[in-house]
Design a protein around this motif. Structure first.
Motif, PDB file in Angstrom:
ATOM      1  N   ALA A 117       0.837  -1.204   0.000  1.00 15.92           N
ATOM      2  CA  ALA A 117       0.000   0.000   0.000  1.00 15.92           C
ATOM      3  C   ALA A 117       0.864   1.244   0.000  1.00 15.92           C
TER       4      ALA A 117
ATOM      5  N   ASP B 166      -6.911   3.526   2.183  1.00 18.76           N
ATOM      6  CA  ASP B 166      -5.682   3.054   2.832  1.00 18.76           C
ATOM      7  C   ASP B 166      -4.784   2.301   1.861  1.00 18.76           C
ATOM      8  N   SER B 167      -4.783   2.708   0.587  1.00 20.45           N
ATOM      9  CA  SER B 167      -4.067   1.937  -0.425  1.00 20.45           C
ATOM     10  C   SER B 167      -3.322   2.774  -1.461  1.00 20.45           C
ATOM     11  N   ARG B 168      -3.816   3.971  -1.792  1.00 19.46           N
ATOM     12  CA  ARG B 168      -3.208   4.784  -2.845  1.00 19.46           C
ATOM     13  C   ARG B 168      -3.233   6.257  -2.442  1.00 19.46           C
TER      14      ARG B 168
ATOM     15  N   GLY C  54      -9.350  -1.359  -2.003  1.00 13.39           N
ATOM     16  CA  GLY C  54      -8.095  -1.516  -1.280  1.00 13.39           C
ATOM     17  C   GLY C  54      -8.343  -2.055   0.108  1.00 13.39           C
ATOM     18  N   GLN C  55      -7.536  -1.604   1.053  1.00 16.50           N
ATOM     19  CA  GLN C  55      -7.646  -2.113   2.413  1.00 16.50           C
ATOM     20  C   GLN C  55      -8.949  -1.703   3.084  1.00 16.50           C
TER      21      GLN C  55
END
Length: 344
Positions: free
Chosen positions: A48, A333-335, A306-307
């Motif tokens: 991440a 929480d990913s990009r 994502g997360q």
């Protein structure tokens, strides 16, 4: 010119009622978002890349972004985080440094930073040109707000927990994170500035609290008569910020007062969007006004993939650059995403 045209097309889609003191409205350039994504070929940022700080240096935008590896357990906060550095000449297209610039190591802060690492930075400059970074130390026991300094954004000196010397050390045993230092705007720079002889910092979750400092390194939360850190902004039932509020990018001195961009959790969805609050320029604890709706929220696929699938637009980096505001935020929480607004 391409960005100006893009913004002109998308302004009508901006959400929320824009009050005169607020920054924005912000728009998300679709051709470039997300601007940073995980790199599966690089171990330390394979899982991440999100929640960035931003600063302008030498006519370029630099991002200090949180990067997670694939170690640990498959849950939020279960990996090890480091801070990577990326640069851009236009604020939209970034080139990343091959190695992290801030990371958990074997030094004096090891007990505070292993195995979770270093997370969620915010950055300002000091009057003498140093960079002051607030970040979270995560040892899988207690998250602690910490401070680091640098002259070049690459080599950093860690100064340890921000509240280590406050109130006999009692804040070392309690959660602290998300430090947004009050700053003034000079050109493309955000410079930490004093009010009533002190530096000020909004921090914390699920409420915004406030602390002061004489040197930008050692901070003391303001407390009530009972010794509890006072809250200056709290969640509101039946609003976009009904679950929690958390400090965003550096707070800004403006002609209208102190503008604080803050992250907002909503119930029952547990979506993260962001709001704006206005505080008195002569009394940073006094709330004057507040946005009645989120000024940025998860609307795009990359903000819900994502997360954290409930969706996040988690704001942490804000810079004035070439006549506009560039706001950088974590998505799911990913990009890393970017939104742009004209400077008024």
């Amino acid at each position: 010119m391409r960005i100006a045209a893009c913004c002109g097309i998308l302004l009508a889609a901006a959400s929320g009622r824009q009050q005169s003191w607020m920054l924005g409205p912000f728009v998300k350039p679709p051709q470039v978002n997300p601007v940073i994504a995980p790199n599966p070929d690089v171990a330390w940022e394979a899982y991440a890349t999100f929640n960035p700080a931003a600063v302008v240096r030498g006519g370029k935008v630099f991002l200090l972004y949180r990067a997670e590896d694939t170690t640990g357990v498959q849950e939020i906060g279960g990996h090890t985080s480091r801070l990577g550095l990326a640069e851009s000449s236009d604020g939209l297209h970034f080139t990343r440094r091959a190695t992290p610039v801030l990371y958990p190591d074997s030094g004096a802060q090891r007990k505070n930073e292993w195995p979770g690492g270093v997370e969620d930075p915010r950055i300002v400059e000091s009057d003498d040109g140093r960079y002051i970074l607030t970040y979270t130390q995560w040892n899988h026991e207690v998250p602690r707000l910490a401070v680091a300094t640098s002259d070049d954004l690459v080599s950093w000196t860690k100064h340890g927990p921000a509240f280590a010397r406050a109130a006999g050390g009692k804040y070392l045993r309690t959660e602290s994170k998300s430090g947004a230092i009050l700053s003034r705007v000079e050109g493309d720079r955000l410079i930490a500035t004093r009010v009533n002889g002190k530096y000020w910092m909004y921090f914390g979750v699920p409420e915004l609290r406030i602390a002061t400092s004489d040197n930008l390194l050692d901070w003391t939360p303001l407390e009530d008569a009972g010794g509890t850190a006072i809250a200056v902004l709290s969640a509101r039932p039946d609003h976009f910020d009904s679950w929690l509020v958390e400090a965003g990018p550096p707070a800004l001195i403006t002609p209208a007062g102190i503008v604080v961009l803050y992250n907002a959790g909503s119930l029952p969805s547990r979506t993260y969007s962001a709001g704006q609050a206005l505080f008195d320029a002569r009394d940073p604890t006094k709330l004057v006004a507040r946005s009645d709706s989120a000024f940025i929220r998860p609307t795009e696929g990359y903000e819900r993939t994502g997360q954290y699938t409930a969706g996040t637009t988690f704001v942490e980096g804000l810079v004035p650059f070439r006549g506009r505001w560039y706001l950088y935020y974590g998505t799911a929480d990913s990009r890393v995403g970017v939104a742009v607004a004209e400077r008024q």
